[in-house]
Design a protein around this motif. Structure first.
Motif, short mmCIF file in Angstrom:
data_model
loop_
_atom_site.label_atom_id
_atom_site.label_comp_id
_atom_site.label_asym_id
_atom_site.label_seq_id
_atom_site.Cartn_x
_atom_site.Cartn_y
_atom_site.Cartn_z
N THR A 2 34.70 9.11 20.56
CA THR A 2 34.32 10.43 21.06
C THR A 2 35.56 11.24 21.36
O THR A 2 36.66 10.90 20.95
CB THR A 2 33.48 10.28 22.34
N THR A 287 31.80 3.78 11.13
CA THR A 287 31.32 4.78 12.07
C THR A 287 32.18 6.04 11.93
O THR A 287 33.39 5.98 12.08
CB THR A 287 31.40 4.27 13.52
N ASN A 289 32.70 9.86 13.37
CA ASN A 289 32.41 10.83 14.43
C ASN A 289 33.02 12.18 14.07
O ASN A 289 34.22 12.26 13.78
CB ASN A 289 32.99 10.37 15.77
N LYS A 306 28.73 17.17 18.62
CA LYS A 306 29.15 15.84 18.18
C LYS A 306 28.10 15.27 17.24
O LYS A 306 26.90 15.33 17.52
CB LYS A 306 29.35 14.90 19.36
N THR A 308 27.46 11.60 15.15
CA THR A 308 27.90 10.23 14.91
C THR A 308 27.06 9.64 13.79
O THR A 308 25.83 9.64 13.85
CB THR A 308 27.75 9.36 16.17
#
Length: 346
Positions: A2, A287, A289, A306, A308
């Motif tokens: 993050t 992953t 982000n 955001k 993800t």
């Protein structure tokens, strides 16, 4: 990763002391500083949701929307006193998602309790002043929340034992740091304050807190005026992180997680299913982000977004999104009288 992973890029994001002025670099960096006034008020809408993609099938698991107000109650030489108050909340679409349902119920319980917090002179969140009050309300609320959830979802206790789940959640909200984590919108809005960001696009490799390889892309720029609500000097910070996790590490991680939340036989069966599924995939876990933070020239957050995306080899993909966007603002009437009580439709 993050917004917190950005701070790992010391060459690009540098926490400053009492000032972020750098005369030699002022044309190539953007300093994220809050120049707030007493009685400044911003109202935001936040929408969170999830998608699951398996093959050609896309499943919308529902979304949760809430509106809240952030107001400056005092301004001093050392920082600001502020409060965040929930105005409304609702679930959009049909959903059986446990997290979304829980968020809705807790939002109803906390609607009449403002969270009072302080920041330093740069706008960085320091303390939750009434965290004990919020903690006590949450502890009382969880009883009714779990009563409702477990009565409306027959068989849930056999999969996810209530006593175990309740203990873990209550433990998480028993400290000031836990309450800060609960109000994660504060991190989305003010987590970048106090940082200086280069305007030169940058890419680098790093290691995540969990020890996995991570590639980071970062850029920032002053944004053009696109509508009547934009101001000269508004700016944007964008980041993208890609983290790769080997299959065997993901299997161990999920097995440990299942052991925390699920009963014995269910945990074992889920762990075996994950292990079998992982064997069928040779792509590992990736992953990605994507984050974008837009600010007004005075440091008030405009948009925080955001996304993800978790790719489990060639088996499935999960996408989660979290969007906070302003819809009403009232700034220091003596400094900016022309935009008092200004709002927009979103």
């Amino acid at each position: 990763m993050t917004i917190l992973c950005m701070s790992l890029m010391a060459m690009n994001l540098q926490a400053q002391g009492t000032t972020l002025q750098n005369n030699e670099q002022e044309d190539s960096t953007i300093s994220v500083i809050g120049y707030f006034c007493k009685n400044d008020t911003m109202e935001y809408q936040r929408t969170q949701g999830k998608y699951k993609i398996s093959g050609n099938d896309t499943i919308d698991t529902g979304s949760f929307t809430e509106r809240f107000r952030v107001a400056v109650t005092d301004s001093t030489s050392e920082g600001y006193k502020m409060e965040i108050t929930l105005l409304s909340s609702e679930i959009e679409g049909e959903t059986n998602d446990f997290v979304i349902k829980t968020s809705q119920m807790l939002a109803n319980e906390l609607r009449n309790i403002p969270c009072r917090f302080t920041t330093d002179e740069l706008g960085r969140v320091q303390h939750i002043e009434n965290w004990r009050e919020i903690r006590d309300v949450l502890k009382r609320s969880f009883t009714s929340v779990f009563d409702s959830l477990y009565s409306s979802m027959p068989g849930l206790d056999s999969i996810m034992p209530r006593k175990q789940m309740e203990s873990l959640i209550l433990l998480g909200c028993s400290t000031e740091d836990g309450i800060k984590d609960y109000y994660d919108e504060l991190e989305m809005l003010f987590g970048m304050h106090g940082l200086e960001v280069t305007m030169e696009p940058d890419e680098s490799d790093a290691t995540s807190d969990s020890g996995f390889p991570m590639h980071i892309s970062l850029m920032s720029f002053y944004s053009p005026k696109e509508d009547e609500y934009d101001e000269e000097g508004d700016y944007v910070i964008q980041a993208k992180t890609v983290t790769k996790m080997p299959i065997e590490d993901m299997t161990d991680l999920l097995s440990g997680t299942f052991g925390m939340f699920f009963s014995g036989e269910k945990s074992d069966s889920l762990s075996k299913y994950v292990a079998l599924a992982m064997k069928e995939s040779d792509g590992g876990i990736t992953t990605t982000n994507r984050e974008q933070y837009c600010y007004y020239y005075n440091g008030w957050p405009k948009i925080s977004h955001k996304i993800t995306e978790v790719n489990i080899g060639d088996i499935a993909k999960r996408i989660e999104y979290d969007l906070i966007e302003w819809y009403s603002r009232r700034w220091g009437v003596f400094t900016f009288p022309e935009i008092e009580e200004e709002g927009k439709k979103i």
